[in-house]
Design a protein around this motif. Structure first.
Motif, short mmCIF file in Angstrom:
data_model
loop_
_atom_site.label_atom_id
_atom_site.label_comp_id
_atom_site.label_asym_id
_atom_site.label_seq_id
_atom_site.Cartn_x
_atom_site.Cartn_y
_atom_site.Cartn_z
N ASP A 1 -42.57 62.15 100.24
CA ASP A 1 -42.74 61.39 101.48
C ASP A 1 -42.44 62.28 102.68
OD1 ASP A 1 -43.08 59.41 103.34
OD2 ASP A 1 -41.20 58.39 102.92
N PRO B 1 -48.27 64.47 96.35
CA PRO B 1 -48.28 63.23 97.15
C PRO B 1 -47.03 62.38 96.96
CG PRO B 1 -50.40 63.56 96.05
CD PRO B 1 -49.46 64.55 95.47
N ARG B 2 -46.30 62.60 95.89
CA ARG B 2 -45.06 61.84 95.68
C ARG B 2 -44.04 62.15 96.77
NH1 ARG B 2 -42.87 58.93 91.61
NH2 ARG B 2 -44.59 59.45 90.20
N ARG C 1 -41.37 59.35 97.58
CA ARG C 1 -41.81 57.98 97.80
C ARG C 1 -41.28 57.10 96.66
NH1 ARG C 1 -46.01 58.02 101.60
NH2 ARG C 1 -47.00 60.06 101.87
N VAL D 1 -49.47 53.28 100.22
CA VAL D 1 -50.04 54.55 99.77
C VAL D 1 -49.96 54.65 98.25
CG1 VAL D 1 -49.82 57.07 99.87
CG2 VAL D 1 -49.40 55.69 101.92
N ARG D 2 -51.11 54.89 97.61
CA ARG D 2 -51.14 55.11 96.17
C ARG D 2 -50.88 56.59 95.93
NH1 ARG D 2 -56.78 52.02 95.16
NH2 ARG D 2 -57.12 52.85 97.25
N PHE D 3 -49.69 56.91 95.48
CA PHE D 3 -49.27 58.31 95.51
C PHE D 3 -49.16 58.97 94.14
CE2 PHE D 3 -45.45 55.70 95.37
CZ PHE D 3 -44.69 56.29 94.38
N ASP E 1 -46.46 52.83 97.38
CA ASP E 1 -45.21 52.77 98.14
C ASP E 1 -45.25 51.64 99.17
OD1 ASP E 1 -46.73 53.64 100.27
OD2 ASP E 1 -45.58 55.45 100.64
N ARG F 1 -46.80 68.68 100.78
CA ARG F 1 -47.34 67.33 100.94
C ARG F 1 -48.74 67.22 100.35
NH1 ARG F 1 -44.35 67.46 105.95
NH2 ARG F 1 -46.10 68.51 106.95
#
Length: 290
Positions: A132, A129-130, A151, A171-173, A167, A125
């Motif tokens: 989820d 960050p992509r 995500r 969240v800016r992932f 998402d 994680r």
């Protein structure tokens, strides 16, 4: 009650005479042998009707338990039978399996039971960050299984020559070079705010407004979403959709999104040539243009 018989009286007299004679001769009379208590059988004593295990049995059982426990510990930690040698990855769409394996950093060669699955999930994680959600499981006898859920972008924010994916939770992932197809752009315009709009921005902040816009994007019907180019946010209750063909939808706030989506779908079917739709009050919508 009947008294002793003649034979019994005679026996008693003979015993007494024998005892007197032994006394005169200085002999110690022999005591009568005590009657042995009947035993319920050989073996250890019983408790509550159950035979207790002997001391030897208890010792042998303890030794066997120690040997079995030691063998199990050795098999789990000391042997080469149950070691992590494989990492299986599932659920990837944009990410590659190699990227997931590298980020997980599973200690290959270590005893499988010693692999910290929570630490592996935390590394994934943090590095990707992509991702989820991720489920890390031991796959006996040699594997670690990584099942990820990525995500999904609900909106895009243009950032120079690149695009930031956002998402459904705001969240800016990820930042990508090319925008994915079918995902609308998000435009929050604090620089153009004045009057009530400026007050709304001060109250909620750009991040909160961005979340409201993404919430709208997530509730759009699939057919409308495909035609949505930009979701423009000027204040909390001033969100508009810019569609293909220079059409516009006044959405209002992010509240009652499902009801607004149904109303918009019905309006677009009934008024094919319209270019302005207002569903900010879904119980009394408006259409204009031809």
């Amino acid at each position: 009650m009947a008294g002793p018989t003649t034979a019994q009286r005679g026996d008693s007299k003979r015993v007494k005479s024998k005892l007197r004679l032994q006394t005169k001769l200085g002999l110690k009379p022999k005591s009568r042998p005590q009657q042995k208590q009947k035993s319920s059988g050989s073996g250890p004593p019983r408790r509550g009707g159950r035979r207790l295990p002997s001391r030897r049995t208890l010792i042998l059982s303890a030794v066997a338990a120690v040997l079995v426990g030691g063998a199990a510990v050795w098999a789990l930690y000391g042997s080469d039978w149950l070691r992590a040698t494989q990492v299986k990855v599932g659920g990837t769409e944009v990410l590659t399996r190699g990227e997931v394996r590298d980020a997980a950093r599973v200690p290959l060669g270590a005893p499988l039971v010693s692999v910290d699955t929570d630490a592996v999930a935390a590394r994934l994680r943090a590095k990707l960050p992509r991702i989820d959600t991720v489920r890390v499981e031991r796959s006996w006898p040699h594997g670690i299984s990584l099942k990820v859920t990525e995500r999904r972008p609900e909106a895009l924010i243009k950032q120079g020559a690149k695009f930031v994916e956002v998402d459904a939770g705001g969240v800016r992932f990820a930042t990508v070079d090319k925008p994915p197809r079918g995902v609308p752009f998000l435009a929050v315009e604090p620089g153009k705010a004045n009057g009530p709009t400026a007050s709304s921005l001060r109250r909620f902040g750009p991040d909160r407004l961005r979340k409201e816009a993404v919430r709208v994007a997530a509730e759009l019907p699939a057919a409308v979403r495909k035609e949505t180019r930009t979701i423009r946010v000027r204040s909390y209750d001033s969100i508009t959709l810019e569609l293909t063909g220079d059409r516009e939808v006044v959405w209002g706030s992010g509240e009652r999104g499902a009801e607004k989506a149904r109303t918009l779908t019905a309006l677009m079917k009934a008024a094919h040539g319209a270019d302005h739709f207002d569903v900010s009050a879904p119980s009394s919508p408006a259409v204009s243009g031809s």
